[in-house]
Design a protein around this motif. Sequence first.
Motif, PDB file in Angstrom:
ATOM      1  N   ARG A  58      -4.058   1.495   0.019  1.00  0.00           N
ATOM      2  CA  ARG A  58      -3.644   0.128   0.343  1.00  0.00           C
ATOM      3  C   ARG A  58      -4.806  -0.727   0.845  1.00  0.00           C
ATOM      4  N   THR A  59      -5.545  -0.215   1.840  1.00  0.00           N
ATOM      5  CA  THR A  59      -6.602  -1.014   2.457  1.00  0.00           C
ATOM      6  C   THR A  59      -7.694  -1.314   1.428  1.00  0.00           C
ATOM      7  N   SER A  62      -5.984  -3.701  -1.484  1.00  0.00           N
ATOM      8  CA  SER A  62      -5.480  -5.010  -1.069  1.00  0.00           C
ATOM      9  C   SER A  62      -6.590  -5.920  -0.552  1.00  0.00           C
ATOM     10  N   ALA A  66      -7.419  -9.351  -2.288  1.00  0.00           N
ATOM     11  CA  ALA A  66      -7.350 -10.551  -1.435  1.00  0.00           C
ATOM     12  C   ALA A  66      -8.602 -11.409  -1.630  1.00  0.00           C
ATOM     13  N   THR A 140       0.744  -6.629   9.823  1.00  0.00           N
ATOM     14  CA  THR A 140       1.585  -6.642   8.618  1.00  0.00           C
ATOM     15  C   THR A 140       3.003  -6.204   8.951  1.00  0.00           C
ATOM     16  N   GLU A 295       3.321  -4.602   0.267  1.00  0.00           N
ATOM     17  CA  GLU A 295       2.873  -5.848  -0.381  1.00  0.00           C
ATOM     18  C   GLU A 295       2.313  -6.816   0.658  1.00  0.00           C
ATOM     19  N   ARG A 297       0.629  -6.372   3.168  1.00  0.00           N
ATOM     20  CA  ARG A 297      -0.768  -6.131   3.553  1.00  0.00           C
ATOM     21  C   ARG A 297      -1.665  -7.174   2.876  1.00  0.00           C
ATOM     22  N   LEU A 298      -1.406  -7.431   1.601  1.00  0.00           N
ATOM     23  CA  LEU A 298      -2.228  -8.373   0.838  1.00  0.00           C
ATOM     24  C   LEU A 298      -2.165  -9.777   1.448  1.00  0.00           C
ATOM     25  N   HIS A 299      -0.972 -10.256   1.742  1.00  0.00           N
ATOM     26  CA  HIS A 299      -0.826 -11.626   2.233  1.00  0.00           C
ATOM     27  C   HIS A 299      -1.403 -11.774   3.649  1.00  0.00           C
ATOM     28  N   GLU A 301      -3.783  -9.935   4.945  1.00  0.00           N
ATOM     29  CA  GLU A 301      -5.247  -9.829   4.860  1.00  0.00           C
ATOM     30  C   GLU A 301      -5.857 -11.135   4.359  1.00  0.00           C
TER      31      GLU A 301
END
Length: 310
Positions: A58-59, A62, A66, A140, A295, A297-299, A301
């Motif tokens: 994820r990290t 994302s 981003a 998040t 999901e 996490r993306l927003h 970040e």
Amino acid sequence: RSSLFGKDLLTCQDLSRDEIWLIFETTKEMKHAYYRGERPRLLEGKNLGMIFEEPSTRTRVSFEVAMSQLGGHALYLRPGELHLGVRETIADTARVLSRYLDGIMARLLKHETLEELAKHATIPVINGLTDWFHPVQALTDVYTMLEKFGDLKKIKVAFFGDATNVANSLLVLTSRLGMNFTFCGPKKYWPKERVMKMVEENVAETGANIEITEDIDKAIKDANVVYTDLWWWVGQEHEAEERKAAFQPYQVNSNLMKRAAKNAVFMHCLPAARGMEVTDDVIDGPWSIVWDQAENRLHVEKAILVLLMG
Ligand code: CP
């Protein structure tokens, strides 16, 4: 420029309540803009170095996406790729990277290494997980709770299992926001003094209701959010059998979920060890919001990157 411009994000304790809400409001704008098909190039020409001493899905993905969606660029620096504390001091690496990059996101084994990096870098440093904290994950998670429930003060969050870096960050963030949070697990694995000192400071300011208990009945009663995390992590494999035995009673399964509040949701930062801390029927069932959580996490970040570097 926001009040966060140029700052580091090493723990949630670094953020004022106004800054936390600024991140949440910016996240909402980012997410809505994304779903409207807008891709504002707010970080055009900016470069983020992403240092990893440990694996990540994820990290890793994302943060790179981003940066790309914001018109910037991310460099993936895989474990062992930099002279980070080997052949070169961490301070020297920080000084050099500050001359090339606009920000650093680092997943490091030791929180002290991150602090040393941030101390000597002249650009923002973002914690992408250390042995102690995972603030971007906690931001998040609480943003996801806000989306689902609307009022953070009216929900009870119950975390079952080990005092992981995610649990530590959730304790710090929820206490900072005056929320109702119960950590439930075997006493041997309760949060350490370093974390509880931050929590106590926050509770004194916000009146948050934070409980640490071994009592499963007490923790699950009226819980709107049921959260768990891995029972062991990289480097703790030799403790696996001991940990499995200790945490088994705290497994999140459908029997436990049925004892929570009627509108309860299940959250997990992922990756999940299915059949250990959570059963398939919970993570794949109607309670689960783990994919929305992932999901977000993306927003979140994107919001953090724009506020720190934009
Ligand atoms: N939750 C989280 O940080 O996932 P990764 O380890 O895949 O980055």
